[in-house]
Design a protein around this motif. Structure first.
Motif, PDB file in Angstrom:
ATOM      1  N   SER A 163       0.815  -1.215   0.000  1.00 57.49           N
ATOM      2  CA  SER A 163       0.000   0.000   0.000  1.00 57.49           C
ATOM      3  C   SER A 163       0.850   1.267   0.000  1.00 57.49           C
ATOM      4  O   SER A 163       0.380   2.329  -0.356  1.00 57.49           O
ATOM      5  CB  SER A 163      -0.962   0.007   1.191  1.00 57.49           C
ATOM      6  OG  SER A 163      -0.313   0.488   2.342  1.00 57.49           O
ATOM      7  N   ILE A 189     -12.827  -0.735  -0.633  1.00 61.00           N
ATOM      8  CA  ILE A 189     -11.553  -0.044  -0.406  1.00 61.00           C
ATOM      9  C   ILE A 189     -10.400  -0.869  -0.989  1.00 61.00           C
ATOM     10  O   ILE A 189      -9.483  -0.328  -1.619  1.00 61.00           O
ATOM     11  CB  ILE A 189     -11.331   0.170   1.119  1.00 61.00           C
ATOM     12  CG1 ILE A 189     -12.361   1.142   1.676  1.00 61.00           C
ATOM     13  CG2 ILE A 189      -9.907   0.642   1.397  1.00 61.00           C
ATOM     14  CD1 ILE A 189     -12.027   2.596   1.503  1.00 61.00           C
ATOM     15  N   SER A 197      -7.686   0.330  -3.753  1.00 59.48           N
ATOM     16  CA  SER A 197      -6.248   0.374  -3.463  1.00 59.48           C
ATOM     17  C   SER A 197      -5.486  -0.727  -4.183  1.00 59.48           C
ATOM     18  O   SER A 197      -4.263  -0.791  -4.108  1.00 59.48           O
ATOM     19  CB  SER A 197      -6.003   0.291  -1.957  1.00 59.48           C
ATOM     20  OG  SER A 197      -6.323  -1.001  -1.497  1.00 59.48           O
ATOM     21  N   ARG A 229      -3.648   4.442   1.690  1.00 56.19           N
ATOM     22  CA  ARG A 229      -4.719   3.877   2.507  1.00 56.19           C
ATOM     23  C   ARG A 229      -4.251   3.507   3.916  1.00 56.19           C
ATOM     24  O   ARG A 229      -3.059   3.423   4.184  1.00 56.19           O
ATOM     25  CB  ARG A 229      -5.275   2.615   1.858  1.00 56.19           C
ATOM     26  CG  ARG A 229      -4.290   1.455   1.900  1.00 56.19           C
ATOM     27  CD  ARG A 229      -4.946   0.151   1.525  1.00 56.19           C
ATOM     28  NE  ARG A 229      -5.959  -0.234   2.502  1.00 56.19           N
ATOM     29  CZ  ARG A 229      -6.718  -1.309   2.397  1.00 56.19           C
ATOM     30  NH1 ARG A 229      -6.596  -2.100   1.359  1.00 56.19           N
ATOM     31  NH2 ARG A 229      -7.589  -1.612   3.323  1.00 56.19           N
ATOM     32  N   THR A 230      -5.227   3.281   4.785  1.00 49.93           N
ATOM     33  CA  THR A 230      -4.945   2.652   6.071  1.00 49.93           C
ATOM     34  C   THR A 230      -5.812   1.399   6.148  1.00 49.93           C
ATOM     35  O   THR A 230      -6.654   1.167   5.289  1.00 49.93           O
ATOM     36  CB  THR A 230      -5.291   3.576   7.253  1.00 49.93           C
ATOM     37  OG1 THR A 230      -6.708   3.747   7.288  1.00 49.93           O
ATOM     38  CG2 THR A 230      -4.614   4.916   7.131  1.00 49.93           C
ATOM     39  N   ALA A 250       0.568   6.912   5.644  1.00 42.80           N
ATOM     40  CA  ALA A 250      -0.098   7.167   4.370  1.00 42.80           C
ATOM     41  C   ALA A 250       0.115   8.610   3.927  1.00 42.80           C
ATOM     42  O   ALA A 250       0.291   8.890   2.741  1.00 42.80           O
ATOM     43  CB  ALA A 250      -1.587   6.864   4.485  1.00 42.80           C
ATOM     44  N   LEU A 309      -7.602   6.676   1.583  1.00 45.45           N
ATOM     45  CA  LEU A 309      -8.656   5.727   1.929  1.00 45.45           C
ATOM     46  C   LEU A 309      -8.481   5.311   3.386  1.00 45.45           C
ATOM     47  O   LEU A 309      -7.432   4.789   3.757  1.00 45.45           O
ATOM     48  CB  LEU A 309      -8.567   4.493   1.029  1.00 45.45           C
ATOM     49  CG  LEU A 309      -8.458   4.751  -0.481  1.00 45.45           C
ATOM     50  CD1 LEU A 309      -8.048   3.477  -1.209  1.00 45.45           C
ATOM     51  CD2 LEU A 309      -9.774   5.275  -1.019  1.00 45.45           C
ATOM     52  N   ASP A 347      -9.896   2.993   6.410  1.00 46.89           N
ATOM     53  CA  ASP A 347     -10.793   1.890   6.739  1.00 46.89           C
ATOM     54  C   ASP A 347     -11.027   1.865   8.249  1.00 46.89           C
ATOM     55  O   ASP A 347     -10.171   1.434   9.006  1.00 46.89           O
ATOM     56  CB  ASP A 347     -10.191   0.568   6.246  1.00 46.89           C
ATOM     57  CG  ASP A 347     -11.216  -0.560   6.247  1.00 46.89           C
ATOM     58  OD1 ASP A 347     -12.287  -0.372   6.860  1.00 46.89           O
ATOM     59  OD2 ASP A 347     -10.953  -1.599   5.637  1.00 46.89           O
TER      60      ASP A 347
END
Lengths: 295, 262
Positions: free
Chosen positions: A180, B54, B58, B89-90, B174, B183, B185
């Motif tokens: 990510s 999500i 991602s 994102r997380t 992030a 993003l 979550d």
């Protein structure tokens, strides 16, 4: 007492090689969760590469050693790219089977080209015993030991202090999170294989110089396994310590068992006994991650 | 890649997204748009497909349908390349690198912005010989930690932090990637009221000051109502409502599915 000290020192010297080879195993596991059962074969093929360069192409030992490491790195990238990349999401057992198959293949290559006989490296260093004061050890063991320590220190610093090392540790800690933030996982896997191939080949060249080369060298993969498990599968420090412990156990166990029973060659069995006992008490190894499962 | 152009912001267009795992249809024909600079909340009962959505944006999953971020089609961009397009994102379950220090955790977020390739990066040695761009990245990371009120924890292993701190650390990681679209979550799951308030303010700051578009999954309706400009409601993988929060909570189907009313 001198007998004990001699065995102990020998054990430590041999154990350093185990530590180094086990490091390769742990690295691949940490980075990609692949259990590489071809680790011993990487060691074997590295040793034969070096032998070929020295004997047939008459390259100097130092250049041959470095060239071997380069060749092995290329091979590692190819193995990762062509074989293991396809297995990225496959079940663990399939990946294990693939690495076992890879091992068999490499062993066959060695049998095909070099045969089952023991081949010796030309002697580079006069095999004079080195006097440590209380015990004498062969000089080649000392060189081997120093090379192992050097490699482990270099890779230790690499992981601790370089940005690439940091990214690799991150990927080992959580693949999803690493992806990510833009870490290309395939690069990380390839790099882990390269490092593993380098330490294995170095171990192979050292062992080959000490004991000669046979396809049996691949059994090293099995012999470092207790170190990997004892260390906890994913702990680099744990594995390094366990590698030395395994070496010491083999030498001490082998030495004393030979005296008592008159049978030689029992040494390699001892670590497995100890392994079973340790795993009774600490199922996650000496320093491995304790997995907590929620049901 | 072109971070400097980011000020204009990019629109996210999700259209007809479907995703199934074996026999389970996790998402079914979901479409919506996220205007640049807004905060979008995704709500819905457990198993509604929020996290799957999500994960599709991602790049963890490859769904059917199309996703555009600005002009670019997203669906087949590999996950690790999406950060360069500005998507960060997380995670719902904290996903920090627990063995690494807090500072290293945050620094990895900025990894992709370093221009030197990985071979050159091998040659720079830690705090003693790192390159100029790395020094700048580190300075920025420390500044961010200051804002997160975690500066004093920079050298502790991330695994030792409290749950709330780990969640904040993830947001920090992030942010160091300089995203255009963030993003989140369930950023506030399991947090105390005070912590939630703090994080809410902070999310507003990120959105307004740093001009980052936010898509977040959140269960706490008070948080959703104070933060979000638009709400998308999912139920069994389908979008059942969309609109400003005040209108969405009045929607009959939403009340039935989400708030459990008849």
């Amino acid at each position: 007492m001198d007998y004990f000290a001699g065995l102990l020192i020998n054990g430590i010297l041999v154990g350093a090689v185990y530590s180094m080879v086990a490091l390769g195993f742990v690295l691949i596991y940490k980075a990609s969760r692949v259990l590489n059962f071809a680790q011993g074969e990487l060691l074997m093929i590295g040793a034969y590469f070096c032998l070929e360069l020295v004997v047939r192409l008459e390259v100097g030992i130092l250049s041959a050693f470095i060239l071997t490491l380069v060749l092995m790195s290329v091979m590692a990238v190819l193995i990762e790219r062509l074989i293991l990349r396809k297995m990225m999401n496959a079940p663990v057992i399939s990946v294990v089977m693939v690495t076992i198959g890879l091992g068999i293949m490499l062993r066959s290559v060695v049998l095909l080209f070099w045969g089952p006989i023991t081949i010796h490296f030309p002697e580079f260093i006069a095999d004079v015993p080195f006097d440590l004061g209380f015990v004498r050890v062969s000089v080649i063991y000392i060189y081997g030991f120093l090379i192992c320590i050097a490699f482990m220190v270099i890779f230790g610093l690499f992981f601790r202090y370089t940005r690439t090392g940091l990214v690799m540790r991150g990927a080992a800690s959580s693949q999803m999170a690493a992806r990510s933030v833009g870490v290309p996982l395939h690069m990380v896997f390839a790099l882990a294989w390269v490092v593993a191939a380098i330490v294995s080949a170095a171990g192979g060249v050292i062992t080959g110089n000490i004991a000669g080369l046979t396809p049996e060298l691949s059994a090293y993969g099995v012999r470092v396994f207790p170190a990997v498990i004892l260390g906890g599968l994913d702990s680099i420090v744990g594995t390094t310590i366990a590698g030395v412990l395994i070496g010491v156990m083999e030498e001490l166990g082998g030495g004393y068992l030979r005296d008592w029973t008159g049978l030689s060659g029992l040494g390699p069995v001892v670590p497995f006994f100890v392994l079973i006992i340790v795993l009774w008490i600490r199922p996650h190894g000496l320093m491995g991650t304790k997995e907590i499962e929620r049901l | 890649m072109n971070e400097k152009k980011s000020s204009a912001g990019l629109k996210l267009c999700i259209s007809d997204l479907s995703m199934s795992f074996g026999g389970v249809q996790a998402l079914e024909g979901v479409s919506f748009e996220v205007e640049p600079g807004t905060i979008h909340a995704i709500i819905g009962p457990n198993g509604a497909g929020k996290t799957t959505l999500i994960n599709c944006i991602s790049g963890q999953f490859i769904p059917e349908g199309t996703m555009h971020f600005g002009e670019r089609e997203l669906t087949h961009v590999r996950a690790h390349n999406r950060i360069q397009m500005g998507i960060a994102r997380t995670f719902q379950h904290v996903n920090v690198y627990s063995e690494l220090s807090v500072l290293d955790n945050i620094m990895i977020g900025g990894h992709h912005r370093l221009k030197s390739n990985w071979i050159r990066q091998c040659l720079y040695w830690g705090p003693y010989g790192c390159s100029r761009e790395e020094q700048m990245l580190q300075a920025e990371a420390l500044e961010l930690l200051e804002r997160l009120e975690m500066r004093h924890l920079a050298d502790s292993p991330a695994g030792e932090l409290s749950y709330g701190q780990q969640k904040r650390l993830e947001v920090g990681r992030a942010l160091l990637a300089h995203p255009k679209l963030l993003l989140l979550d369930e950023p506030m799951a399991g947090m105390a009221k005070q912590e939630k308030k703090q994080l809410s303010d902070w999310i507003l700051d990120i959105n307004r000051e740093m001009n980052i578009t936010i898509v977040m999954i959140e269960h706490d309706m008070t948080v959703v109502q104070t933060l979000s400009d638009q709400v998308v409601v999912l139920d069994f993988g389908r979008k059942i409502a969309e609109g400003p929060p005040q209108e969405v909570v009045k929607d009959k189907r939403v009340r039935k599915a989400y708030l459990g009313e008849d």
